[in-house]
Enzyme design. Structure first.
Site, short mmCIF file in Angstrom:
data_model
loop_
_atom_site.label_atom_id
_atom_site.label_comp_id
_atom_site.label_asym_id
_atom_site.label_seq_id
_atom_site.Cartn_x
_atom_site.Cartn_y
_atom_site.Cartn_z
N HIS A 158 0.04 -1.07 3.25
CA HIS A 158 0.76 -0.62 2.06
C HIS A 158 1.32 -1.83 1.30
O HIS A 158 1.31 -2.95 1.80
CB HIS A 158 1.91 0.32 2.43
CG HIS A 158 1.46 1.71 2.76
ND1 HIS A 158 1.00 2.06 4.00
CD2 HIS A 158 1.39 2.84 1.99
CE1 HIS A 158 0.67 3.35 4.01
NE2 HIS A 158 0.90 3.83 2.80
N LYS A 162 7.19 -1.32 0.63
CA LYS A 162 7.37 -0.19 1.56
C LYS A 162 8.24 -0.64 2.73
O LYS A 162 7.96 -1.66 3.37
CB LYS A 162 6.03 0.34 2.07
CG LYS A 162 6.17 1.59 2.93
CD LYS A 162 4.81 2.25 3.17
CE LYS A 162 4.94 3.49 4.05
NZ LYS A 162 5.81 4.53 3.47
#
Length: 269
Positions: A158, A162
């Site tokens: 990600h 995040k």
């Protein structure tokens, strides 16, 4: 709410990237209307039109007043656990249904959601993508077939911003495999590896994580056997797929009473 009356949707985190995607999805979906746009106290977006940044003014002003939820039928929330739980209490006060895409809850936070679902209808899913939920069905099938002689590793990547790891989607993938094997994920998970780890223990599920750049979300589950390897992957190229799935979940809740639902229920899988 009659069938001809649009479902009134509230969006939490309205000025964020996901919030803007959700607002756009609501504006593009028949049968729903944007009724409330929430943001944190002190946000520079307070008082602005919720659709202005999209070039689509909609007449809904962004507010930090949670009691504005009285004007909504359903709240869609992809914020942070602490914020989502505050919004949950406001939804309980005003009898508003809730779609929760927030990840990173601890056990007490998840328990709070489960208790709230006794009074209001909630869809709680770490990933609202239709494709991801189809992938979970494939994983369940593969895990039941490949339940002996295969090592399972889950890789996820990600963007740099995040804050929780592994991702909620990676965890539900692990739980799907563990459930198919009739074991509990915490009992078989290997979260990290470093140094002399020794020989891999059979029946474990390994996790590896990448955080960097603007990766929307990549997930691959490896079933590694002798002489072959099966990979089941899902890659997101846009957050729009999550937003569209969340609005679909809100439409599903319009037909439901109190209870806790996941995307498998929304999609009829």
């Amino acid at each position: 709410m009659t069938q001809a009356t649009p479902q009134r949707i509230a969006i939490a985190g309205a000025s964020g990237r996901m919030g803007q995607m959700l607002i756009e999805a609501v504006l593009d979906t028949e049968g729903v209307e944007l009724a409330v746009a929430l943001d944190r106290a002190g946000s520079p977006s307070i008082g602005q039109d919720a659709g202005a940044a999209l070039g689509r003014p909609c007449g809904v002003t962004i507010t930090d007043q949670l009691d504005a939820l009285a004007q909504a039928d359903c709240l869609i929330d992809f914020t942070r656990p602490e914020g989502t739980l505050q919004h949950l209490q406001a939804c309980l006060r005003h009898d508003v249904k809730m779609v929760i895409g927030t990840t990173g809850f601890d056990s007490s936070g998840r328990a709070e959601i489960e208790v709230a679902a006794q009074k209001i209808a909630i869809v709680f899913a770490p990933n609202m993508s239709v494709g991801v939920n189809a992938t979970l069905k494939l994983l369940d099938m593969a895990a039941r077939i490949l339940n002996s002689g295969y090592d399972v590793e889950i890789f996820e990547a990600h963007h740099r911003n995040k804050v929780d790891a592994p991702s909620g989607t990676a965890l539900i993938m692990g739980e799907t495999v563990a459930s198919a094997w009739d074991v509990a994920l915490p009992d078989v998970a290997t979260w990290t590896r470093h140094g002399d780890t020794g020989v891999r223990k059979p029946g474990t599920i390994g996790f590896s994580v990448v955080r960097g750049g603007d990766i929307v979300g990549d997930h691959t589950v490896f079933f590694c056997g002798t002489g072959e390897r099966i990979e089941i992957s899902h890659r997101s190229s846009s957050r729009a797929t999550y937003a569209q799935g969340a609005v679909r979940a809100a439409r599903f809740l319009a037909r439901q009473d109190n209870g806790l639902y996941d995307m498998q229920a929304v999609l009829g899988l």
